[in-house]
Motif scaffolding. Structure first.
Motif, PDB file in Angstrom:
ATOM      1  N   VAL A  13       4.825   6.058  -9.615  1.00  0.00           N
ATOM      2  CA  VAL A  13       3.788   7.014  -9.221  1.00  0.00           C
ATOM      3  C   VAL A  13       4.451   8.353  -8.929  1.00  0.00           C
ATOM      4  N   LYS A  14       3.650   9.401  -8.966  1.00  0.00           N
ATOM      5  CA  LYS A  14       4.160  10.733  -8.701  1.00  0.00           C
ATOM      6  C   LYS A  14       4.480  10.846  -7.203  1.00  0.00           C
ATOM      7  N   ALA A  15       5.673  11.329  -6.913  1.00  0.00           N
ATOM      8  CA  ALA A  15       6.107  11.449  -5.516  1.00  0.00           C
ATOM      9  C   ALA A  15       5.542  12.731  -4.903  1.00  0.00           C
ATOM     10  N   LEU A  40       6.784  -0.069  -6.151  1.00  0.00           N
ATOM     11  CA  LEU A  40       7.199  -0.961  -5.069  1.00  0.00           C
ATOM     12  C   LEU A  40       7.790  -0.211  -3.874  1.00  0.00           C
ATOM     13  N   ALA A  41       8.095   1.067  -4.029  1.00  0.00           N
ATOM     14  CA  ALA A  41       8.678   1.842  -2.935  1.00  0.00           C
ATOM     15  C   ALA A  41       7.624   2.559  -2.103  1.00  0.00           C
ATOM     16  N   THR A  42       6.361   2.399  -2.431  1.00  0.00           N
ATOM     17  CA  THR A  42       5.310   3.103  -1.704  1.00  0.00           C
ATOM     18  C   THR A  42       4.684   2.204  -0.648  1.00  0.00           C
ATOM     19  N   ARG A  43       4.307   2.809   0.466  1.00  0.00           N
ATOM     20  CA  ARG A  43       3.667   2.050   1.545  1.00  0.00           C
ATOM     21  C   ARG A  43       2.273   1.591   1.149  1.00  0.00           C
ATOM     22  N   GLY A  44       1.590   2.424   0.388  1.00  0.00           N
ATOM     23  CA  GLY A  44       0.228   2.085  -0.014  1.00  0.00           C
ATOM     24  C   GLY A  44       0.162   0.791  -0.811  1.00  0.00           C
ATOM     25  N   PHE A  45       1.124   0.607  -1.710  1.00  0.00           N
ATOM     26  CA  PHE A  45       1.154  -0.628  -2.493  1.00  0.00           C
ATOM     27  C   PHE A  45       1.318  -1.835  -1.587  1.00  0.00           C
ATOM     28  N   TRP A  46       2.267  -1.744  -0.640  1.00  0.00           N
ATOM     29  CA  TRP A  46       2.515  -2.894   0.231  1.00  0.00           C
ATOM     30  C   TRP A  46       1.365  -3.137   1.194  1.00  0.00           C
ATOM     31  N   LEU A  47       0.660  -2.069   1.578  1.00  0.00           N
ATOM     32  CA  LEU A  47      -0.512  -2.253   2.429  1.00  0.00           C
ATOM     33  C   LEU A  47      -1.599  -3.000   1.667  1.00  0.00           C
ATOM     34  N   VAL A  48      -1.886  -2.560   0.454  1.00  0.00           N
ATOM     35  CA  VAL A  48      -2.914  -3.229  -0.356  1.00  0.00           C
ATOM     36  C   VAL A  48      -2.474  -4.650  -0.699  1.00  0.00           C
ATOM     37  N   PHE A  49      -1.211  -4.827  -1.067  1.00  0.00           N
ATOM     38  CA  PHE A  49      -0.705  -6.161  -1.385  1.00  0.00           C
ATOM     39  C   PHE A  49      -0.820  -7.084  -0.178  1.00  0.00           C
ATOM     40  N   GLY A  50      -0.428  -6.599   0.986  1.00  0.00           N
ATOM     41  CA  GLY A  50      -0.509  -7.411   2.206  1.00  0.00           C
ATOM     42  C   GLY A  50      -1.939  -7.773   2.564  1.00  0.00           C
TER      43      GLY A  50
END
Length: 178
Positions: A13-15, A40-50
């Protein structure tokens, strides 16, 4: 859900641009910052994944609990084109524990602030709970019978004994050569 992790490796994704300040107080855009980040380095992905993983685990746990109370049986995960095995709620201990561990691993790190020292240990515990829960859910059809549990632990014991004997043999050989 685990397949989405494998697929997310290939996306970026664009930083967001990062800014710094000069000694005079003027703002400038940092150039050495990457323009694209792995997903995988973004917080948003891990929030949605979690949220999705925890929600799925809670849904499966609630469905199993309702089924256990109403019918006395729990439907375990199965293989495509085959009926799902249905066992008594006592025999479904691995499935119920596994879904509980997965749900707990998604919720556990959220209780502590980002700057807390306990956050590292909670994240480590959550990783352990999530991994062991996922393995328990996958192996729950095997663990639903006493014979399956005995075969599993016998296999683990044999593998451990082979590694132990091989290690002792290597030590003995190294000691004899010296």
């Amino acid at each position: 859900m685990p397949i989405s992790l494998l697929l997310a490796v290939f996306f970026s994704v664009k930083a967001k641009p990062e800014y710094g300040f000069t000694e005079s107080g003027r703002r400038y855009r940092k150039v050495e910052v990457a323009e694209r980040l792995p997903l995988l380095a973004t917080r948003g992905f891990w929030l949605v994944f979690g949220l999705l993983m925890g929600g799925a685990a809670l849904w499966a746990l609630a469905e199993a609990a309702v089924s256990a109370v109403q019918q006395g049986t729990v439907s375990l995960p199965g293989v495509r084109r085959y009926p799902r095995p249905s066992v008594s709620w006592l025999a479904a201990w691995a499935y119920l524990s596994g879904t509980s561990f997965i749900a707990l691993s998604m919720v556990l790190p959220r209780f502590v602030g980002r700057e807390s020292r306990a956050r590292f240990w909670l994240q480590l515990g959550a990783a352990f709970l999530g991994t062991s829960g996922y393995l328990l859910v996958l192996l729950s059809p095997i663990f639903s019978s006493l014979a399956g549990v005995a075969i599993f632990f016998t296999a683990v014991g044999v593998v451990a004994a082979v590694f132990y004997l091989r290690r002792q043999s290597v030590r003995r050989t190294a000691r004899d050569e010296v």
